[in-house]
Design an enzyme around this catalytic site. Structure first.
Site, short mmCIF file in Angstrom:
data_model
loop_
_atom_site.label_atom_id
_atom_site.label_comp_id
_atom_site.label_asym_id
_atom_site.label_seq_id
_atom_site.Cartn_x
_atom_site.Cartn_y
_atom_site.Cartn_z
N THR A 94 -24.26 10.07 -26.70
CA THR A 94 -22.70 9.82 -26.85
C THR A 94 -22.38 9.16 -27.89
O THR A 94 -22.93 8.17 -28.38
CB THR A 94 -22.45 9.14 -25.53
OG1 THR A 94 -22.74 9.54 -24.15
CG2 THR A 94 -20.96 8.40 -25.48
N LYS A 167 -16.48 12.62 -22.62
CA LYS A 167 -17.41 11.70 -22.23
C LYS A 167 -16.91 10.20 -22.75
O LYS A 167 -16.93 9.29 -21.68
CB LYS A 167 -18.74 11.81 -22.87
CG LYS A 167 -19.70 10.79 -22.80
CD LYS A 167 -20.12 10.55 -21.19
CE LYS A 167 -20.93 9.16 -20.68
NZ LYS A 167 -22.43 9.25 -21.63
#
Length: 263
Positions: A94, A167
């Site tokens: 991420t 995300k």
């Protein structure tokens, strides 16, 4: 498929195992004898050098902890430049969508797919971790057999960088929901109510959410935040920086995120 893998740690190890079980030829980077032994136990071939990860691979998967580590490997290091033209880089870490876009811009001969993960190692091991995916239709289609070895659902959100945006927004909303629960617990304490019966009751009401379910299972907001704070905090820091770079802010979400962090 021939798969190179960097980052066979807490999240990456079950990915490597699932890939090997699915019949892929997996070579994973191991810097130490202990790490290489663990990789072999997962069913993959341990290699010592980045060049051996990239050489001849159809797909190279990166699953390191931070966006800076992705940049070091892919922009400052030689991982991507050693990949075969036409191969695909998958980034599970991420981070900023700009990092994925920068890699794609610098190395046009390689397709870049950003596929951050929503879930934990147990979800990966079971083959049903959620993947938010950014990349071209062709690239995402080609890596389908790799992502499908551990991802379900695999959600194509748009072009390169779109998976990271989804995300980051997902984790910001999750952090805000944690903040809401933490504030409710504080209010309950001021009103003289214990946290345990409050959480046990709220999960059955209209205030229910996945965040609330997880906090109730942990037994308290403090216990849950202590367990996940480092991971959520990392992602929220990235989204704050990304939004600021785009000239925006988190608005009311900012205070809610802070409410959870302050518990």
């Amino acid at each position: 498929m021939k798969v190179g893998f960097v980052g066979a740690g807490r999240m990456g190890a079950p990915m490597v195992h699932r890939l090997a079980e699915a019949g892929h030829d997996v070579r994973a980077l191991g810097r130490t004898d202990e790490k290489r032994s663990a990789i072999a136990d997962l069913g993959a071939t341990p290699v010592r050098e980045i060049a051996d990860v990239a050489a001849g691979a159809d797909v190279v998967v990166v699953c390191v902890f931070t966006d800076d580590q992705v940049a070091d490997l892919c922009l400052n290091g030689d991982l991507v430049e050693r990949m075969t033209p036409g191969a695909t880089l998958v980034v599970h870490t991420t981070g900023s969508p700009d990092t994925a876009r920068a890699i794609a811009s610098r190395f046009p001969a390689v397709d870049v797919v950003d596929a951050p993960v929503s879930g934990g190692p147990h979800d990966i091991a079971a083959g049903h971790v959620t993947l938010f995916v950014g990349g071209s239709e062709d690239a995402v289609g080609r890596v389908g057999p790799v992502l499908g070895a551990y991802g379900d659902p695999v959600l194509h959100a748009g072009t390169t960088g779109a998976g990271q945006l989804v995300k980051l927004l997902n984790n910001t909303m999750f952090a805000a929901q944690i903040g809401l629960v933490a504030e409710a617990v504080r209010l309950a304490a001021r009103l003289g109510m214990d946290e345990t019966p409050l959480l046990e009751a709220l999960v059955h009401g209209s205030a229910g959410s996945r965040a609330l379910d997880l906090i109730a299972s942990a037994g308290s907001a403090h216990a849950f935040i202590s367990a996940v704070g480092e991971f959520i905090g990392k992602d929220v820091a990235v989204v704050r920086r990304t939004v600021a770079e785009l000239g925006g802010d988190l608005g009311v979400l900012d205070a809610l995120v802070d409410a959870g962090a302050a518990r």
